[in-house]
Design a protein around this motif. Structure first.
Motif, PDB file in Angstrom:
ATOM      1  N   PHE A 148       0.822  -1.211   0.000  1.00  0.00           N
ATOM      2  CA  PHE A 148       0.000   0.000   0.000  1.00  0.00           C
ATOM      3  C   PHE A 148       0.854   1.257   0.000  1.00  0.00           C
ATOM      4  O   PHE A 148       0.689   2.140  -0.849  1.00  0.00           O
ATOM      5  CB  PHE A 148      -0.940   0.004   1.213  1.00  0.00           C
ATOM      6  CG  PHE A 148      -1.698   1.293   1.372  1.00  0.00           C
ATOM      7  CD1 PHE A 148      -2.805   1.569   0.584  1.00  0.00           C
ATOM      8  CD2 PHE A 148      -1.286   2.253   2.298  1.00  0.00           C
ATOM      9  CE1 PHE A 148      -3.498   2.771   0.712  1.00  0.00           C
ATOM     10  CE2 PHE A 148      -1.968   3.449   2.439  1.00  0.00           C
ATOM     11  CZ  PHE A 148      -3.076   3.709   1.640  1.00  0.00           C
ATOM     12  N   PHE A 149       1.767   1.351   0.957  1.00  0.00           N
ATOM     13  CA  PHE A 149       2.549   2.583   1.084  1.00  0.00           C
ATOM     14  C   PHE A 149       3.534   2.774  -0.072  1.00  0.00           C
ATOM     15  O   PHE A 149       3.734   3.904  -0.532  1.00  0.00           O
ATOM     16  CB  PHE A 149       3.279   2.608   2.426  1.00  0.00           C
ATOM     17  CG  PHE A 149       2.380   2.872   3.594  1.00  0.00           C
ATOM     18  CD1 PHE A 149       1.711   4.077   3.714  1.00  0.00           C
ATOM     19  CD2 PHE A 149       2.178   1.911   4.576  1.00  0.00           C
ATOM     20  CE1 PHE A 149       0.862   4.331   4.783  1.00  0.00           C
ATOM     21  CE2 PHE A 149       1.336   2.146   5.654  1.00  0.00           C
ATOM     22  CZ  PHE A 149       0.682   3.367   5.751  1.00  0.00           C
ATOM     23  N   GLN A 152       1.854   4.215  -2.964  1.00  0.00           N
ATOM     24  CA  GLN A 152       1.487   5.615  -2.749  1.00  0.00           C
ATOM     25  C   GLN A 152       2.714   6.534  -2.743  1.00  0.00           C
ATOM     26  O   GLN A 152       2.586   7.742  -2.547  1.00  0.00           O
ATOM     27  CB  GLN A 152       0.749   5.767  -1.413  1.00  0.00           C
ATOM     28  CG  GLN A 152      -0.516   4.935  -1.283  1.00  0.00           C
ATOM     29  CD  GLN A 152      -1.613   5.367  -2.227  1.00  0.00           C
ATOM     30  OE1 GLN A 152      -1.777   6.547  -2.487  1.00  0.00           O
ATOM     31  NE2 GLN A 152      -2.357   4.414  -2.758  1.00  0.00           N
ATOM     32  N   GLY A 153       3.899   5.967  -2.944  1.00  0.00           N
ATOM     33  CA  GLY A 153       5.113   6.766  -2.998  1.00  0.00           C
ATOM     34  C   GLY A 153       5.732   7.085  -1.655  1.00  0.00           C
ATOM     35  O   GLY A 153       6.602   7.963  -1.559  1.00  0.00           O
ATOM     36  N   PHE A 154       5.323   6.390  -0.592  1.00  0.00           N
ATOM     37  CA  PHE A 154       5.907   6.611   0.733  1.00  0.00           C
ATOM     38  C   PHE A 154       7.313   6.021   0.795  1.00  0.00           C
ATOM     39  O   PHE A 154       7.616   5.023   0.139  1.00  0.00           O
ATOM     40  CB  PHE A 154       5.049   5.948   1.813  1.00  0.00           C
ATOM     41  CG  PHE A 154       3.817   6.723   2.204  1.00  0.00           C
ATOM     42  CD1 PHE A 154       3.666   7.214   3.486  1.00  0.00           C
ATOM     43  CD2 PHE A 154       2.787   6.937   1.291  1.00  0.00           C
ATOM     44  CE1 PHE A 154       2.529   7.915   3.863  1.00  0.00           C
ATOM     45  CE2 PHE A 154       1.646   7.630   1.651  1.00  0.00           C
ATOM     46  CZ  PHE A 154       1.511   8.126   2.938  1.00  0.00           C
ATOM     47  N   VAL A 155       8.156   6.638   1.616  1.00  0.00           N
ATOM     48  CA  VAL A 155       9.511   6.141   1.867  1.00  0.00           C
ATOM     49  C   VAL A 155       9.508   5.354   3.179  1.00  0.00           C
ATOM     50  O   VAL A 155       9.003   5.841   4.199  1.00  0.00           O
ATOM     51  CB  VAL A 155      10.522   7.303   1.934  1.00  0.00           C
ATOM     52  CG1 VAL A 155      11.893   6.806   2.400  1.00  0.00           C
ATOM     53  CG2 VAL A 155      10.641   7.984   0.587  1.00  0.00           C
ATOM     54  N   TYR A 156      10.063   4.154   3.148  1.00  0.00           N
ATOM     55  CA  TYR A 156      10.115   3.292   4.326  1.00  0.00           C
ATOM     56  C   TYR A 156      11.338   3.672   5.164  1.00  0.00           C
ATOM     57  O   TYR A 156      12.469   3.600   4.692  1.00  0.00           O
ATOM     58  CB  TYR A 156      10.192   1.830   3.879  1.00  0.00           C
ATOM     59  CG  TYR A 156      10.273   0.795   4.972  1.00  0.00           C
ATOM     60  CD1 TYR A 156       9.675   0.984   6.212  1.00  0.00           C
ATOM     61  CD2 TYR A 156      10.942  -0.415   4.736  1.00  0.00           C
ATOM     62  CE1 TYR A 156       9.743   0.017   7.190  1.00  0.00           C
ATOM     63  CE2 TYR A 156      11.012  -1.398   5.709  1.00  0.00           C
ATOM     64  CZ  TYR A 156      10.417  -1.185   6.941  1.00  0.00           C
ATOM     65  OH  TYR A 156      10.487  -2.147   7.913  1.00  0.00           O
ATOM     66  N   VAL A 157      11.101   4.089   6.405  1.00  0.00           N
ATOM     67  CA  VAL A 157      12.168   4.546   7.289  1.00  0.00           C
ATOM     68  C   VAL A 157      12.354   3.554   8.432  1.00  0.00           C
ATOM     69  O   VAL A 157      11.386   3.144   9.073  1.00  0.00           O
ATOM     70  CB  VAL A 157      11.829   5.934   7.878  1.00  0.00           C
ATOM     71  CG1 VAL A 157      12.961   6.411   8.789  1.00  0.00           C
ATOM     72  CG2 VAL A 157      11.574   6.941   6.774  1.00  0.00           C
ATOM     73  N   HIS A 158      13.600   3.170   8.693  1.00  0.00           N
ATOM     74  CA  HIS A 158      13.912   2.298   9.821  1.00  0.00           C
ATOM     75  C   HIS A 158      14.258   3.167  11.028  1.00  0.00           C
ATOM     76  O   HIS A 158      15.367   3.677  11.139  1.00  0.00           O
ATOM     77  CB  HIS A 158      15.090   1.379   9.480  1.00  0.00           C
ATOM     78  CG  HIS A 158      14.777   0.414   8.383  1.00  0.00           C
ATOM     79  ND1 HIS A 158      15.700  -0.012   7.473  1.00  0.00           N
ATOM     80  CD2 HIS A 158      13.618  -0.185   8.032  1.00  0.00           C
ATOM     81  CE1 HIS A 158      15.142  -0.847   6.611  1.00  0.00           C
ATOM     82  NE2 HIS A 158      13.874  -0.966   6.940  1.00  0.00           N
ATOM     83  N   VAL A 223       6.264   9.331   4.600  1.00  0.00           N
ATOM     84  CA  VAL A 223       7.109   8.227   5.040  1.00  0.00           C
ATOM     85  C   VAL A 223       6.293   7.294   5.927  1.00  0.00           C
ATOM     86  O   VAL A 223       5.201   7.635   6.382  1.00  0.00           O
ATOM     87  CB  VAL A 223       8.343   8.732   5.819  1.00  0.00           C
ATOM     88  CG1 VAL A 223       9.148   9.731   4.985  1.00  0.00           C
ATOM     89  CG2 VAL A 223       7.942   9.364   7.157  1.00  0.00           C
ATOM     90  N   TYR A 224       6.852   6.118   6.176  1.00  0.00           N
ATOM     91  CA  TYR A 224       6.229   5.214   7.152  1.00  0.00           C
ATOM     92  C   TYR A 224       7.309   4.357   7.788  1.00  0.00           C
ATOM     93  O   TYR A 224       8.357   4.105   7.200  1.00  0.00           O
ATOM     94  CB  TYR A 224       5.151   4.335   6.509  1.00  0.00           C
ATOM     95  CG  TYR A 224       5.671   3.245   5.598  1.00  0.00           C
ATOM     96  CD1 TYR A 224       5.690   1.905   6.011  1.00  0.00           C
ATOM     97  CD2 TYR A 224       6.140   3.533   4.310  1.00  0.00           C
ATOM     98  CE1 TYR A 224       6.152   0.900   5.171  1.00  0.00           C
ATOM     99  CE2 TYR A 224       6.591   2.526   3.470  1.00  0.00           C
ATOM    100  CZ  TYR A 224       6.604   1.215   3.905  1.00  0.00           C
ATOM    101  OH  TYR A 224       7.071   0.221   3.076  1.00  0.00           O
TER     102      TYR A 224
END
Length: 463
Positions: A148-149, A152-158, A223-224
């Motif tokens: 999903f994210f 939607q163009g979200f950046v995955y952040v650790h 981001v997520y």
């Protein structure tokens, strides 16, 4: 590519009358005088494969009859379609060999086990139908979140697991330290001398990745973070665990309305995704865990979620004439019985409760113009209660500082967080969803201990 039970299910006509070799574990074994039936499970598909072996076809027939439940075996034979039978096809064996024996004291025998018993053998419980379905659902739902994210163009952040700040301000955190417990160094004030600790300051396991995600939202926009979080809360309810996973998006230039739009779209995307990917597992949950589960989830997909202020919600509860154990009051939190009435009786669908009293919400939530409520939202869903909590974040530096002062939040370690408002701050929002709460919602399983592979709860840290 190795042949598996899943590939055969997906290409049944192609495999008809085809010779194959499969490996897996015995789920059930019925040995008779001249033939026998083995339910073989290879971990790739929810349904087991029925293996039929006969005295005249299998050289070591007498030995095969003694193979026990739980044993690992290799089977060679021919796939035969059986449309008239309960199973769509079976394997007529020509060879069955033992790869790993399983003694008679193997705990997971083909009978009904209580979930309490299975928690004591958590290393073996994925071999049962229920937990095989639960943990495959967990895997697929996790991918659906990323799907999903990412789309939607979200950046995955650790975000960090070890932190020096309490993102929720509740103080229920696990300390991280290398100081010797038998002789803890103290400073001149008689307090623990954290300067001698590994990080040179007091540190803990994180309760949320939100604050760090906000920092990245001020650069990447959307981001997520999706990772483990920890709460040292001595709670033994069916809905609380000490270690769990959180999904936390943060969005720049996003108000509370957009925040709810994204949350609703995410929930619906995940439901659609698991319906398509796991039809057998979802049918199993619907039949054996919660009757009507599929219809309940389909109802979520059909209509937009309701959006109602906290003040209106309390008025609805008071006007209901229902004798609640906990009387609903303005300015106070909702009880589980209130959430169930709202979602299952009054609205009969998911509900966003918005504009919460400031005194029961976190310091980072944006103050509304009435100075009494904050731009917060909780998503309540039928059958599970609160699934998501979020808010528009306070982007005004002066208001944030005042709020922290009013709530006695120690500024030490939060200077960087205030900087996000000082240097190009903007309207932004985000939410958090407990991943285990989501799995409980999708499966109908009521206890959080049964949707975590190896649950960590007060007085319990086995495996």
């Amino acid at each position: 590519m190795q042949t598996t039970i899943k590939t055969i299910h997906q290409n049944q006509q192609t495999f008809d009358q085809t010779d194959v070799t499969l490996t897996g574990w015995i789920r059930n074994h019925r040995a008779q005088k001249e033939f026998g039936f083995i339910n073989l499970h290879d971990g790739t598909f929810f349904e087991a494969l029925q293996v039929v072996y006969e005295d005249e076809s299998v050289e070591n027939f007498k030995d095969v009859q003694k193979f026990r439940v739980g044993s690992a075996i290799e089977v060679t034979g021919r796939i035969v379609l059986t449309p008239e039978a309960r199973q769509p096809f079976e394997l007529k064996a020509t060879s069955v060999s033992l790869l790993g024996d399983s003694p008679e004291d193997y705990p997971i025998q083909p009978k009904r086990h209580t979930r309490e018993f299975l928690r004591d053998v958590a290393h073996l419980r994925p071999r049962t139908n229920l937990f095989n379905a639960v943990f495959r659902l967990r895997s697929v739902a996790a991918f659906a979140v990323h799907d999903f994210f990412q789309k939607q163009g979200f950046v995955y952040v650790h975000t960090p697991i070890i932190t020096a700040n309490d993102g929720e301000g509740a103080g229920q955190m696990f300390s991280v330290s290398t100081l010797p417990l038998e002789k803890i160094p103290m400073n001149e004030e008689g307090e623990v001398d954290y300067k001698k600790d590994f990080f040179g300051k007091k540190t803990s396991l994180t309760v949320t990745g939100q604050l760090e995600a906000e920092a990245f939202a001020m650069s990447f926009r959307d981001v997520y973070t999706f990772g483990p979080t920890f709460r040292a809360e001595n709670s033994n309810t069916q809905r609380h665990a000490s270690e769990f996973w959180m999904i936390e998006p943060e969005m720049a230039f996003s108000d509370l309305t957009k925040n709810m739009d994204v949350a609703e779209a995410m929930v619906k995307h995940i439901i659609n995704y698991v319906f398509k990917a796991l039809p057998e597992e979802m049918a199993f949950f619907d039949k054996f865990v919660e009757k009507g589960l599929i219809e309940r989830l389909n109802n979520v997909l059909r209509e937009p979620f309701a959006r109602v202020s906290h003040r209106e919600i309390i008025d609805i509860l008071k006007a209901s004439k229902v004798r609640f154990e906990h009387e609903p009051k303005q300015g106070e939190d909702l009880a589980t019985e209130h959430e169930r009435y709202l979602t299952e009786t009054h609205f009969k669908k998911p509900v966003f409760v918005i504009d919460w009293p400031k005194d029961i919400k976190a310091f980072y939530m944006r103050m509304n113009e009435d100075q009494e409520t904050v731009a917060a939202m909780d998503l309540l869903v039928p059958g599970s209660g609160e699934l998501i909590g979020g808010s528009q974040r306070e982007e005004r530096e002066d208001r944030l500082l005042k709020r922290m002062h009013d709530m006695d939040i120690d500024m030490a370690g939060f200077e960087w967080y205030v900087d996000l408002r000082r240097y190009g701050g903007c309207v932004h929002s985000g939410f958090g969803m407990g991943f285990e709460r989501l799995i409980m919602y999708l499966s109908g399983v009521e206890n959080i201990r049964d949707v975590i592979p190896f649950p960590r709860t007060p007085k319990n840290c086995e495996f």
